[in-house]
Design an enzyme around this catalytic site. Structure first.
Site, PDB file in Angstrom:
ATOM      1  N   ASP A 133       0.854  -1.189   0.000  1.00 47.08           N
ATOM      2  CA  ASP A 133       0.000   0.000   0.000  1.00 47.08           C
ATOM      3  C   ASP A 133       0.891   1.241   0.000  1.00 47.08           C
ATOM      4  O   ASP A 133       1.167   1.822   1.045  1.00 47.08           O
ATOM      5  CB  ASP A 133      -0.917  -0.003   1.227  1.00 47.08           C
ATOM      6  CG  ASP A 133      -1.990   1.081   1.177  1.00 47.08           C
ATOM      7  OD1 ASP A 133      -1.856   2.007   0.348  1.00 47.08           O
ATOM      8  OD2 ASP A 133      -2.947   1.007   1.960  1.00 47.08           O
ATOM      9  N   ARG A 135       0.357   4.260  -0.957  1.00 46.55           N
ATOM     10  CA  ARG A 135      -0.323   5.546  -1.026  1.00 46.55           C
ATOM     11  C   ARG A 135       0.228   6.542  -0.005  1.00 46.55           C
ATOM     12  O   ARG A 135       0.617   6.174   1.094  1.00 46.55           O
ATOM     13  CB  ARG A 135      -1.823   5.369  -0.814  1.00 46.55           C
ATOM     14  CG  ARG A 135      -2.531   4.760  -1.994  1.00 46.55           C
ATOM     15  CD  ARG A 135      -3.979   4.458  -1.671  1.00 46.55           C
ATOM     16  NE  ARG A 135      -4.091   3.365  -0.694  1.00 46.55           N
ATOM     17  CZ  ARG A 135      -5.249   2.835  -0.313  1.00 46.55           C
ATOM     18  NH1 ARG A 135      -6.383   3.307  -0.801  1.00 46.55           N
ATOM     19  NH2 ARG A 135      -5.269   1.848   0.564  1.00 46.55           N
TER      20      ARG A 135
END
Length: 215
Positions: A133, A135
């Site tokens: 992840d 992000r």
């Protein structure tokens, strides 16, 4: 340090009602944009009560949101969030980055590994050497602050998202956004809960593991 974006806004009429629509643009590519749908009415509007407004921060999932694939809960999370924000007030922030920020090409490679090798999304990313992840939420925080939001009730099951937004000076309270699994999405949601730490009561108590590779 990132430069400040260009900001454009208008009113958007949707099947779920009328929203203030904002586009924050940090560059010429679509993925450099962050979009917001804001509803200033409702029982908990944008800063109008002591109750922090609802906020959903969603990354693009083109396979589900455009092509209606059934293997994840992204489409349902998006529309459930919009319905709640329409009723109670708040804002939806949409990041144009598919595959949890890994990009649509890498996501497609991972989906194919699932088809051919039986890997779940976490193990597929590990096989490809892709962070689970990647992000980053500084642009989300900028958009929220632009709208005057320093305190939100975040519709999420992802502790990383809570921490990622909070580190930019936003006070975050979690509101669960759980979608019941289907026959097609059960494996995906179980992987989120048991390998990625998502807070999903449906899989509470199941053994938590981590894939090999970067996390």
């Amino acid at each position: 340090m990132q430069h400040e974006p260009r900001v454009a806004s208008t009113t958007l009429r949707t099947s779920r009602g009328e929203f203030n629509f904002f586009c924050f643009s940090w560059g010429e590519h679509e993925e450099d944009n962050v979009l917001c749908l804001a509803n200033r009415s409702g029982t908990a509007n944008l800063g109008g009560t002591d109750l922090a407004p609802l906020c959903r921060v969603q990354s693009a999932c083109y396979t589900a949101e455009i092509f209606q694939s059934v293997d994840c809960d992204c489409h349902e999370q998006l529309h459930t969030s919009l319905a709640m924000i329409r009723e109670h007030g708040g804002v939806l922030v949409y990041m144009l980055c598919d595959g949890r920020g890994a990009g649509l090409f890498n996501k497609t490679l991972g989906l194919e590994l699932g088809r051919t090798d039986g890997l779940d999304t976490s193990d597929a990313y590990a096989r490809l050497g892709i962070p689970q992840d990647p992000r980053e939420y500084s642009r989300v925080a900028f958009a929220l602050k632009h709208l005057g939001l320093l305190r939100i009730r975040l519709l999420t099951n992802n502790p990383r998202k809570i921490d990622g937004i909070a580190q930019h000076g936003i006070t975050v309270e979690r509101c669960a956004l759980e979608i019941a699994s289907t026959r097609e999405s059960e494996s995906y949601l179980r992987t989120k809960a048991t390998k990625m730490g998502h807070l999903l009561s449906e899989f509470e108590g199941e053994e938590i593991g981590r894939p090999e590779g970067t996390f």
